[in-house]
Design a protein around this motif. Structure first.
Motif, PDB file in Angstrom:
ATOM      1  N   LEU A  63      13.821  50.487  76.592  1.00 20.24           N
ATOM      2  CA  LEU A  63      14.394  50.131  75.306  1.00 20.24           C
ATOM      3  C   LEU A  63      15.222  51.318  74.823  1.00 20.24           C
ATOM      4  O   LEU A  63      14.690  52.401  74.618  1.00 20.24           O
ATOM      5  CB  LEU A  63      13.265  49.824  74.323  1.00 20.24           C
ATOM      6  CG  LEU A  63      13.676  49.172  73.025  1.00 20.24           C
ATOM      7  CD1 LEU A  63      14.249  47.793  73.282  1.00 20.24           C
ATOM      8  CD2 LEU A  63      12.483  49.078  72.084  1.00 20.24           C
ATOM      9  N   HIS A  64      16.518  51.118  74.661  1.00 22.17           N
ATOM     10  CA  HIS A  64      17.353  52.205  74.169  1.00 22.17           C
ATOM     11  C   HIS A  64      17.099  52.426  72.683  1.00 22.17           C
ATOM     12  O   HIS A  64      16.724  51.503  71.966  1.00 22.17           O
ATOM     13  CB  HIS A  64      18.827  51.881  74.408  1.00 22.17           C
ATOM     14  CG  HIS A  64      19.203  51.892  75.856  1.00 22.17           C
ATOM     15  ND1 HIS A  64      20.485  52.075  76.287  1.00 22.17           N
ATOM     16  CD2 HIS A  64      18.445  51.752  76.964  1.00 22.17           C
ATOM     17  CE1 HIS A  64      20.498  52.035  77.605  1.00 22.17           C
ATOM     18  NE2 HIS A  64      19.279  51.838  78.035  1.00 22.17           N
ATOM     19  N   ASP A  65      17.311  53.664  72.257  1.00 15.78           N
ATOM     20  CA  ASP A  65      17.063  53.991  70.858  1.00 15.78           C
ATOM     21  C   ASP A  65      17.844  53.047  69.935  1.00 15.78           C
ATOM     22  O   ASP A  65      17.320  52.569  68.933  1.00 15.78           O
ATOM     23  CB  ASP A  65      17.490  55.441  70.573  1.00 15.78           C
ATOM     24  CG  ASP A  65      16.572  56.431  71.281  1.00 15.78           C
ATOM     25  OD1 ASP A  65      15.689  55.977  72.026  1.00 15.78           O
ATOM     26  OD2 ASP A  65      16.763  57.644  71.099  1.00 15.78           O
ATOM     27  N   GLY A  66      19.094  52.795  70.299  1.00 15.50           N
ATOM     28  CA  GLY A  66      19.951  51.942  69.473  1.00 15.50           C
ATOM     29  C   GLY A  66      19.377  50.542  69.332  1.00 15.50           C
ATOM     30  O   GLY A  66      19.330  49.984  68.226  1.00 15.50           O
ATOM     31  N   ASP A 122      22.254  57.909  74.168  1.00 18.70           N
ATOM     32  CA  ASP A 122      21.091  57.039  74.265  1.00 18.70           C
ATOM     33  C   ASP A 122      20.813  56.579  75.681  1.00 18.70           C
ATOM     34  O   ASP A 122      19.684  56.620  76.162  1.00 18.70           O
ATOM     35  CB  ASP A 122      21.404  55.740  73.508  1.00 18.70           C
ATOM     36  CG  ASP A 122      20.835  55.763  72.130  1.00 18.70           C
ATOM     37  OD1 ASP A 122      20.632  56.879  71.631  1.00 18.70           O
ATOM     38  OD2 ASP A 122      20.601  54.673  71.596  1.00 18.70           O
ATOM     39  N   ALA A 123      21.890  56.101  76.290  1.00 14.84           N
ATOM     40  CA  ALA A 123      21.758  55.531  77.635  1.00 14.84           C
ATOM     41  C   ALA A 123      21.288  56.609  78.607  1.00 14.84           C
ATOM     42  O   ALA A 123      20.511  56.328  79.526  1.00 14.84           O
ATOM     43  CB  ALA A 123      23.081  54.944  78.089  1.00 14.84           C
ATOM     44  N   LEU A 147      19.261  59.022  77.897  1.00 16.76           N
ATOM     45  CA  LEU A 147      17.819  59.205  77.702  1.00 16.76           C
ATOM     46  C   LEU A 147      17.060  58.212  78.567  1.00 16.76           C
ATOM     47  O   LEU A 147      16.091  58.559  79.239  1.00 16.76           O
ATOM     48  CB  LEU A 147      17.431  58.987  76.235  1.00 16.76           C
ATOM     49  CG  LEU A 147      18.002  59.931  75.192  1.00 16.76           C
ATOM     50  CD1 LEU A 147      17.349  59.667  73.845  1.00 16.76           C
ATOM     51  CD2 LEU A 147      17.786  61.370  75.601  1.00 16.76           C
ATOM     52  N   ALA A 148      17.543  56.964  78.543  1.00 14.22           N
ATOM     53  CA  ALA A 148      16.890  55.921  79.342  1.00 14.22           C
ATOM     54  C   ALA A 148      16.979  56.274  80.821  1.00 14.22           C
ATOM     55  O   ALA A 148      16.032  56.077  81.577  1.00 14.22           O
ATOM     56  CB  ALA A 148      17.542  54.568  79.065  1.00 14.22           C
ATOM     57  N   ARG A 175      14.480  59.030  81.698  1.00 10.13           N
ATOM     58  CA  ARG A 175      13.134  58.455  81.808  1.00 10.13           C
ATOM     59  C   ARG A 175      12.961  57.757  83.155  1.00 10.13           C
ATOM     60  O   ARG A 175      11.961  57.932  83.839  1.00 10.13           O
ATOM     61  CB  ARG A 175      12.882  57.450  80.674  1.00 10.13           C
ATOM     62  CG  ARG A 175      12.682  58.087  79.318  1.00 10.13           C
ATOM     63  CD  ARG A 175      12.113  57.095  78.314  1.00 10.13           C
ATOM     64  NE  ARG A 175      13.073  56.099  77.891  1.00 10.13           N
ATOM     65  CZ  ARG A 175      13.774  56.180  76.750  1.00 10.13           C
ATOM     66  NH1 ARG A 175      13.621  57.212  75.950  1.00 10.13           N
ATOM     67  NH2 ARG A 175      14.627  55.230  76.429  1.00 10.13           N
ATOM     68  N   ARG A 226      15.423  63.851  74.102  1.00  6.91           N
ATOM     69  CA  ARG A 226      15.941  63.484  72.789  1.00  6.91           C
ATOM     70  C   ARG A 226      16.214  64.731  71.956  1.00  6.91           C
ATOM     71  O   ARG A 226      17.207  64.802  71.247  1.00  6.91           O
ATOM     72  CB  ARG A 226      14.986  62.546  72.068  1.00  6.91           C
ATOM     73  CG  ARG A 226      15.540  62.103  70.715  1.00  6.91           C
ATOM     74  CD  ARG A 226      14.737  61.015  70.052  1.00  6.91           C
ATOM     75  NE  ARG A 226      14.868  59.757  70.773  1.00  6.91           N
ATOM     76  CZ  ARG A 226      13.947  59.249  71.555  1.00  6.91           C
ATOM     77  NH1 ARG A 226      12.819  59.901  71.732  1.00  6.91           N
ATOM     78  NH2 ARG A 226      14.142  58.113  72.161  1.00  6.91           N
TER      79      ARG A 226
END
Lengths: 141, 151, 296
Positions: A31-34, B20-21, B23-24, B27, B56
């Motif tokens: 799940l992306h933060d956005g 964001d992407a 970060l994913a 992970r 993050r």
């Protein structure tokens, strides 16, 4: 900022399903933060503008492999916002490894109610029949 | 720069952290590496969660940066070292930043202190104005030789 | 510099002596308990084992590393020494007694050495005896090391086995699981307990999980912390944990330590905990109505 985001797909919004007077959200995988923040907004709107008073919100996280402090905060805030609108939030199906990690992280999420799975969550909200009377093992006492 | 206590095999991967992407992606990559090394599911989950917190931090407080992922070997044990580096403003008071509940933006203030509790080795190196490097290492051990759980 | 050369010269002289008198030394050692009781097939076998040790000592002496427990010369006999000390341990000798037995090997060699050197070369004889003492001291350390190492391996293996057998999760009822904890809880074991219990909660769809600590001798703040973590993790998954079997002494310890178990449901016994879980599920257990009157 990201020079070239390669072939990673843009995060799809998380669908919110209405089951009578209960909203069901199923989170799975990455799940992306956005997307998490988007969901928080969506839910707040759905709860506030719902036609009838809602019994509750069930968030199924059985497909979620990690909950970090960011997602933890989002979940806690969803529950807090729902509670302001007189709606209960049930977190369903957290995996053991995720639970151990959250506790070690120092995040105990006192806000939302928890349940083993969606079925248990629904019965907790008084939606489904309380899976009848549990039958003792090996017939009889 | 670092003086690794164990021999680092050639396998070092560098991942960019800028969105964001990313970060994913971090992970995902850490999960793959940890699973490949034979970490238990709980250990994998802890490590990935710690990596998510630190990545993050790198993104939000450091203005982006990168993580270097290195496979380690020490006798029978195998390990994974992750070094998160940014060239952001740095942390003026590392001790304060390591306190539960301390936050300079957004989260629950569990980022650094929480990540430290999730892994076996944790070092923080920060110089104001010069950036921050946080390095974490986890080892595959059958028994975590009676580690006392910090705090 | 000259001193260093002399030391090396003495060590090498000792090495040459050990090589020369290999047979005699081995014959004398073979009668010592250390070798005699380990190599029981034949006396020749014991003599061979002794020769291997003499060779190792001679090798170490030739390289001048009399005080170095990591000297490569010991490498060839490390396994054998390990087996010997393990066998002596099994015979009931403790590590310091084994070390004494090693020390006892020095005397026969010293006697041979004194007889071997010229009467008038007092200083050289003395220097070689000192070198021999140092070398035998190092051998003693090497054996001690292998003994301790073997002990550690054994302990680690047993701890692992204990972890597996000592933490069964039992299903007491539909939706109720229990772990009867017995023995000391350390960090590693609590972790295994926690993981097993949480897995059982998922596997059995258990709404209630009972941690029974009747068999836990003491609760310190670390154990209490682990209990709290387990309870918190179970709650996150949607199950309620009940801690049962807190004996009065432990209850007092908990109070003295200032640990707050306030947020945790506790019951005096496993039976009470089960009753609590049943009641919460709306299950009533009562004797069969007619049973009292007509039971045989």
């Amino acid at each position: 900022m990201t020079g070239l985001p390669t072939s990673r797909p843009a995060p799809a919004p998380v669908p919110v399903l209405a089951l009578g007077d209960v909203l069901l959200v199923t989170l799975r995988g990455e799940l992306h933060d956005g997307a998490a923040e988007q969901l928080q907004d969506d839910l707040a709107h759905r709860i506030a503008s719902g036609p009838a008073p809602l019994q509750g919100v069930v968030i199924d996280i059985s497909g979620v492999e990690i909950v970090d402090s960011f997602l933890g905060r989002v979940l806690a805030e969803i529950a807090a916002a729902a509670s302001l609108l007189a709606t209960r939030t049930v977190l369903a199906g957290m995996r053991p490894a995720v639970a151990i990690t959250l506790v070690e992280l120092g995040l105990t999420l006192p806000g939302p109610v928890t349940a083993l799975d969606v079925e248990a969550a629904l019965s907790l909200l008084g939606r489904a029949p309380v899976s009848a009377l549990p039958v003792p093992p090996e017939g009889g006492v | 720069m670092h003086a690794p206590s164990a021999s680092a095999s050639a396998a070092t991967t560098r991942l960019h952290i800028g969105s964001d992407a990313d970060l994913a992606w971090v992970r995902h990559e850490v999960r793959q590496a940890a699973a490949g090394l034979g970490f238990s599911l709980v250990q994998q989950t802890k490590l990935v969660t710690a990596a998510s917190e630190l990545a993050r931090n790198t993104l939000v407080h450091g203005g982006g940066g990168h993580v270097e992922m290195t496979h380690l070997e020490d006798g029978a044990g195998r390990g994974l070292r992750l070094a998160f580096t940014d060239e952001g403003p740095g942390i003026p008071d590392p001790e304060l930043a390591m306190t539960d509940g301390y936050t300079s933006g957004g989260g629950l203030g569990l980022g650094l202190s929480g990540a430290k509790r999730l892994v076996q080795e944790f070092t923080l190196d920060s110089r104001p104005g010069r950036g921050t490097t946080v390095t974490i290492t986890d080892w595959t051990t059958v028994l975590p030789a009676a580690r006392t759980g910090g705090s | 510099m000259a001193e260093h050369d002399t030391a090396l010269g003495t060590a090498q002289e000792l090495g040459a002596f050990l090589e020369r008198r290999r047979e005699q030394i081995a014959q004398r050692w073979a009668d010592a308990a250390l070798f005699r009781t380990v190599f029981t097939v034949s006396r020749d076998e014991a003599v061979e084992a002794c020769k291997a040790v003499v060779d190792a000592l001679a090798e170490v002496a030739r390289t001048g590393r009399l005080e170095d427990v990591t000297a490569p010369g010991f490498g060839a006999v490390r396994d054998q020494l390990g087996r010997m000390s393990a066998s002596r341990s099994r015979a009931g000798q403790n590590p310091s007694q084994i070390a004494d037995e090693i020390a006892g090997l020095r005397e026969p060699v010293g006697a041979l050495l004194r007889a071997d050197f010229d009467e008038d070369a007092v200083e050289r004889t003395h220097a070689c005896l000192v070198a021999l003492t140092v070398l035998m001291g190092t051998l003693r350390l090497v054996v001690l090391q292998t003994t301790v190492h073997a002990g550690e391996e054994l302990i680690a293996r047993q701890r692992e086995q204990l972890l597996e057998v000592a933490t069964p999760v039992i299903r007491l009822w539909e939706g109720i699981v229990a772990v009867p904890l017995i023995g000391t809880l350390d960090s590693a074991r609590s972790q295994v307990v926690m993981e097993n219990l949480l897995e059982a909660i998922v596997g059995q769809r258990a709404r209630y999980a009972i941690l029974d600590i009747t068999g836990v001798p003491t609760v310190d703040s670390l154990v209490a912390q682990h209990l709290m973590k387990t309870v918190a993790a179970a709650r996150l998954m949607g199950a309620e944990c009940i801690v049962s079997g807190i004996r009065p002494a432990i209850a007092q310890t908990i109070v003295h330590l200032g640990i707050d178990l306030g947020s945790i449901t506790t019951r005096a016994s496993l039976a009470d905990a089960l009753a609590h879980a049943l009641t919460r599920q709306g299950i009533v257990v009562s004797p069969r109505p007619a049973a009292g009157a007509s039971a045989p």
